[in-house]
Scaffold this active site. Structure first.
Site, short mmCIF file in Angstrom:
data_model
loop_
_atom_site.label_atom_id
_atom_site.label_comp_id
_atom_site.label_asym_id
_atom_site.label_seq_id
_atom_site.Cartn_x
_atom_site.Cartn_y
_atom_site.Cartn_z
CB CYS A 67 7.78 14.29 3.05
SG CYS A 67 7.96 13.27 1.83
CB CYS A 71 15.54 13.41 1.78
SG CYS A 71 14.41 12.65 0.54
CB CYS A 74 13.99 16.80 3.73
SG CYS A 74 12.53 17.80 3.16
CB CYS A 111 9.03 27.09 -8.47
SG CYS A 111 9.33 25.41 -8.21
CB CYS A 142 8.98 25.72 -11.84
SG CYS A 142 9.88 24.55 -11.33
CB CYS A 202 14.31 22.89 -13.04
SG CYS A 202 14.98 23.51 -11.39
NE ARG A 274 16.50 29.08 -10.02
CZ ARG A 274 15.74 28.11 -10.61
NH1 ARG A 274 15.47 26.83 -9.91
NH2 ARG A 274 15.19 28.09 -11.90
N1 SAM Z 1 9.13 16.29 -2.44
C1 SAM Z 1 9.79 16.63 -3.74
C2 SAM Z 1 10.94 16.07 -4.02
O1 SAM Z 1 11.76 15.79 -3.00
O2 SAM Z 1 11.23 15.52 -5.26
C3 SAM Z 1 9.76 18.15 -3.89
C4 SAM Z 1 10.11 19.00 -2.90
S1 SAM Z 1 11.95 18.81 -2.29
C5 SAM Z 1 11.87 19.76 -0.79
C6 SAM Z 1 13.00 19.58 -3.47
C7 SAM Z 1 14.38 19.64 -3.26
O3 SAM Z 1 14.66 20.65 -2.28
C8 SAM Z 1 15.04 18.45 -2.77
O4 SAM Z 1 15.22 17.58 -3.79
C9 SAM Z 1 16.35 19.00 -2.24
O5 SAM Z 1 17.58 19.13 -3.23
C10 SAM Z 1 16.15 20.35 -1.82
N2 SAM Z 1 16.21 20.53 -0.48
C11 SAM Z 1 15.29 20.13 0.63
N3 SAM Z 1 15.79 20.28 1.89
C12 SAM Z 1 16.86 21.01 1.58
C13 SAM Z 1 17.92 21.65 2.63
N4 SAM Z 1 17.69 21.62 4.05
N5 SAM Z 1 18.94 22.25 1.97
C14 SAM Z 1 18.98 22.47 0.86
N6 SAM Z 1 18.35 22.14 -0.35
C15 SAM Z 1 17.15 21.30 0.11
FE1 SF4 Z 2 10.08 14.41 0.94
FE2 SF4 Z 2 11.68 16.22 1.55
FE3 SF4 Z 2 12.43 14.20 0.40
FE4 SF4 Z 2 10.92 15.92 -0.90
S1 SF4 Z 2 12.99 16.12 -0.13
S2 SF4 Z 2 10.56 13.55 -0.91
S3 SF4 Z 2 9.74 16.73 0.86
S4 SF4 Z 2 11.47 14.05 2.44
#
Ligand code: SAM
Ligand code: SF4
Ligand code: DTB
Length: 327
Positions: A67, A71, A74, A111, A142, A202, A274
């Protein structure tokens, strides 16, 4: 702080001022003696829900890793070396097979998550087919695909999408410490598009990222003060993954996590709250406290997107011990 927090929501999309929660009021809830807080949350919970029912959703990562976003929590960001194997968009039949298996093991909602900044039109087309086929199995649908552009939410709804997941992640004032490649307002704009297209929202966040209690309250204020609060509020405990910038953050006290659930329940009485990421490492007793504090939804199935989740057998055993039904 309240002004600061509320200003970020466009006024038309926020509750009238007289009905809004101030951050100070939410902090005051966090500060209640634990038993008083849980009692209040359980009372609100019983006024709005069957306290012995938990909604279950199964996640599938339909496009994994690589990606472009940064973040800090992530494992799927291309910027960090986390060992996650990249995987292109899955084939339709594989997604449908996974949805069938989820249905057979008792999931109510399926989802689909994609590691995108947002879907390009050529990406969206195959996802629309997945949604239609999953819906045809009799599952609620979802998706979480990142930011949506004008018109994309309508296409998703027309394909049969019931919920769109897009998290605010944290309070506006802490957000810049975690993510730089998209703004808080970008997220609010996507949420508006989902709402305007007539889908269920959500939306939640992550705690345990080093934020303060006031910042946890700030996140909840953003969610609870929406004109229509999200139907579903995922409260994730940071799953620390080696290689991500947030790996090594000090652990959140478990009671503070339960308090966060309770405060979400009190401020969003009719939303499904949740208990989301982080459950794999939580003892059953802590999960039970979360249910007592008003959590009434979980992710169900051995995997979240790239990290682990309790086995379905363990969840069914816990539900049986607590007298919880899927509802
Ligand atoms: N890429 C898209 C986005 O970021 O909108 C969708 C998938 S993203 C992985 C969905 C959510 O997963 C993130 O917004 C975050 O809140 C949660 N998430 C990702 N990594 C995480 C982690 N290590 N621990 C807890 N929540 C996590
Ligand atoms: Fe990409 Fe992870 Fe951020 Fe979603 S949460 S936009 S998968 S870096
Ligand atoms: C949400 O709030 N939590 C889920 C879902 N929405 C998409 C994702 C949690 C991801 C945890 C890290 C991983 O498995 O990659």
């Amino acid at each position: 702080m309240l002004e600061n927090t509320v200003e970020l929501l466009r006024p038309a999309k926020a509750k009238p001022e007289s009905e809004r929660w101030s951050v100070a009021q939410i902090v005051a809830l966090f500060e209640l003696p634990f038993s008083d807080l849980v009692f209040r949350a359980q009372t609100v919970h019983r006024e709005n829900f069957n306290p012995n029912e938990v909604q279950v959703s199964t996640l599938l990562s339909i496009k994994t890793g690589g990606c472009s976003e940064d973040c800090g929590y992530c494992p799927q960001s291309a910027r960090y070396h986390t060992g996650v194997e990249n995987q292109d968009l899955m084939a339709l039949e594989d997604v449908v097979a996974a949805a069938k298996a989820a249905k057979e093991s008792g999931a109510q909602r399926f989802c689909m998550g994609a590691a995108w900044r947002g879907p390009k039109q050529k990406d969206l087309e195959p996802v629309l087919k997945m949604i239609a086929e999953v819906k045809a199995l009799g599952l609620e649908t979802c998706a979480t695909l990142g930011m949506l552009k004008e018109g994309q939410a309508e296409q998703l709804r027309e394909a049969g999408l019931d919920y769109y997941n897009h998290n605010l992640d944290t309070a506006p004032e802490y957000y810049g410490d975690v993510i730089s490649t998209r703004t808080y307002q970008d997220r609010l704009d996507t949420l508006d598009r989902v709402r305007d297209a007539g889908m269920n929202v959500c939306c939640g966040g992550i705690v345990g990222m080093g934020e303060s209690r006031a910042q946890r309250a700030g996140l909840i204020a953003q969610l609870a003060n929406m004109e229509t609060p999200p139907e579903s509020v995922p409260v994730n405990l940071l799953t620390q993954v080696e290689g991500t910038p947030l790996h090594g953050t000090g652990e959140l006290d478990p009671f503070e996590f339960v308090r966060t659930i309770a405060v979400a329940r009190i401020t969003m009485p009719t939303s499904h709250v949740r208990l989301s990421a982080g459950r794999e490492t939580m003892p059953e007793s802590l999960q039970a406290l979360c249910f007592l504090a008003g959590a009434n939804s979980v992710f169900y199935g051995e995997k979240l997107l790239t990290t682990g989740n309790p086995d379905t057998e363990a969840d069914l055993a816990l539900f049986a011990k607590l007298g919880i039904n899927q509802g």
